[in-house]
Write an enzyme that holds these catalytic residues in place. Structure first.
Site, PDB file in Angstrom:
ATOM      1  N   ASP A 165     -16.463 -78.481  15.450  1.00 40.19           N
ATOM      2  CA  ASP A 165     -16.811 -79.536  14.479  1.00 40.19           C
ATOM      3  C   ASP A 165     -18.131 -79.245  13.767  1.00 40.19           C
ATOM      4  OD1 ASP A 165     -14.568 -80.617  15.612  1.00 40.19           O
ATOM      5  OD2 ASP A 165     -15.404 -82.591  15.933  1.00 40.19           O
ATOM      6  N   ASP A 192     -11.664 -76.823  14.813  1.00 40.13           N
ATOM      7  CA  ASP A 192     -11.717 -77.874  13.776  1.00 40.13           C
ATOM      8  C   ASP A 192     -13.062 -77.873  13.056  1.00 40.13           C
ATOM      9  OD1 ASP A 192      -9.276 -78.575  14.908  1.00 40.13           O
ATOM     10  OD2 ASP A 192     -10.098 -80.238  16.057  1.00 40.13           O
TER      11      ASP A 192
END
Length: 340
Positions: A165, A192
């Site tokens: 992230d 991600d």
């Protein structure tokens, strides 16, 4: 992998220089104020946050020049501090580093961000945003380097570094559009690491996937949560995807549905990009029970060892291509055009 992300919602020093100028990013700045941050005390401030705190509310131009060095600590640019520019004064983007090591396991996803921007018309150039949380030592955790929760943000020659992230592109509500133009920059991470419901164009940038030591799954470049009323999520345009991970072990992305929101129908396009050998032949995958096939994922005229056309790789058609350009992603209702 199922998990929940929780995303929340002055006076200038007399020694500052007021002038009419052109910002480092080529955007005219009327009566801009320029201040300097230097850790050694040779500037107006010793910390970036102190310089932000001195910015006027709803200003028309405030440039923070940052001398080379490492500046440890979180930085917040609140919504009232509009038209703020961070400009690194080093010879390259690695010379000025803003870094902290906060993890979401302790601070929450958005709270873990080293730099959190909630103000519109934010610009940054020639510096690094990093979160150096040590996953090897402390265990895997989301740890955001930069949270852009704003509209009309521009990053030019910027590095954004973390693991899971790395870069959050967010908006105040599902009905709000937040646009970012990211040019000639370097984004690094593994799981991600470019995620959120914001709209962003990555123009001629390098997107680097870190190896997690796996032979089959070294993570996901994107986790888009684009609202279904927004036609534009993430566009990677003429960018290069690199990695030292094993061949065919990295996904281009998966669909993130925050809190199970069925209206979060991710939109991601890799257009005219060079894809390294680390990209899988089946580059999209499901997330938290939601199928990637229901998202808006596609490619267009990519090249490189990781490029291919098959039934698992939806392609934009030539007739669709004119509607999915950097200008279309960023124009919005105000005709914004930061592209150069």
């Amino acid at each position: 992998m199922s998990r929940e992300r929780r995303v929340g919602t002055a006076t200038v020093l007399a020694s500052s220089l007021a002038l009419t100028t052109v910002s480092a990013l080529g955007t005219p700045a009327s009566a801009a104020t320029v201040v300097t941050v230097a850790g050694d005390g040779s500037g107006n401030f010793t910390t970036v946050q102190a310089a932000v705190n001195a910015a006027p509310s709803n200003g028309s131009g405030y440039e923070i020049d940052i001398k080379p060095g490492t500046y440890r600590g979180t930085v917040s640019v609140p919504s009232a501090k509009t038209h703020v520019t961070f400009k690194g004064l080093g010879s390259g983007s690695s010379q000025v580093v803003i870094v902290e090591n906060h993890a979401a396991s302790q601070y929450g996803t958005q709270g873990s961000a080293t730099v959190a921007v909630s103000a519109n018309d934010f610009h940054a150039t020639n510096l690094t945003f990093a979160n150096d949380y040590d996953e090897a030592k402390n265990g895997s955790s989301q740890a955001v380097a930069l949270d852009l929760n704003a509209d009309r943000a521009v990053l030019d020659n910027v590095r954004v570094l973390a693991n899971q992230d790395t870069l959050l592109l967010w908006t105040a509500s599902t009905s709000t559009v937040g646009r970012s133009y990211i040019r000639a920059s370097y984004i690094e991470g593994d799981v991600d690491f470019i995620f959120g419901r914001g709209t962003a164009v990555f123009d001629r940038s390098e997107i680097h996937s870190l190896s997690r030591g796996s032979s089959s799954n070294n993570g996901y470049v994107t986790a888009a949560a684009t609202n279904n009323t927004n036609p534009y999520g993430f566009l990677f345009y003429r960018s290069t995807l690199t990695s030292n991970a094993a061949a065919k072990s990295v996904y281009l992305g998966r669909p993130w549905h925050p809190s199970g929101d069925a209206n979060a129908v991710g939109q991601v396009l890799f257009r005219e990009c060079t894809l390294g050998a680390h990209i899988r032949n089946d580059p999209w995958t499901d997330m938290s029970g939601f199928s990637w096939k229901d998202a808006r994922f596609s490619e267009y005229t990519n090249t490189g060892a990781g490029a291919a056309v098959n039934s698992n790789r939806p392609q934009l058609s030539a007739s669709q291509a004119p509607s999915y350009t950097p200008a279309r992603y960023l124009a919005g209702s105000d005709g914004w055009n930061p592209i150069y």
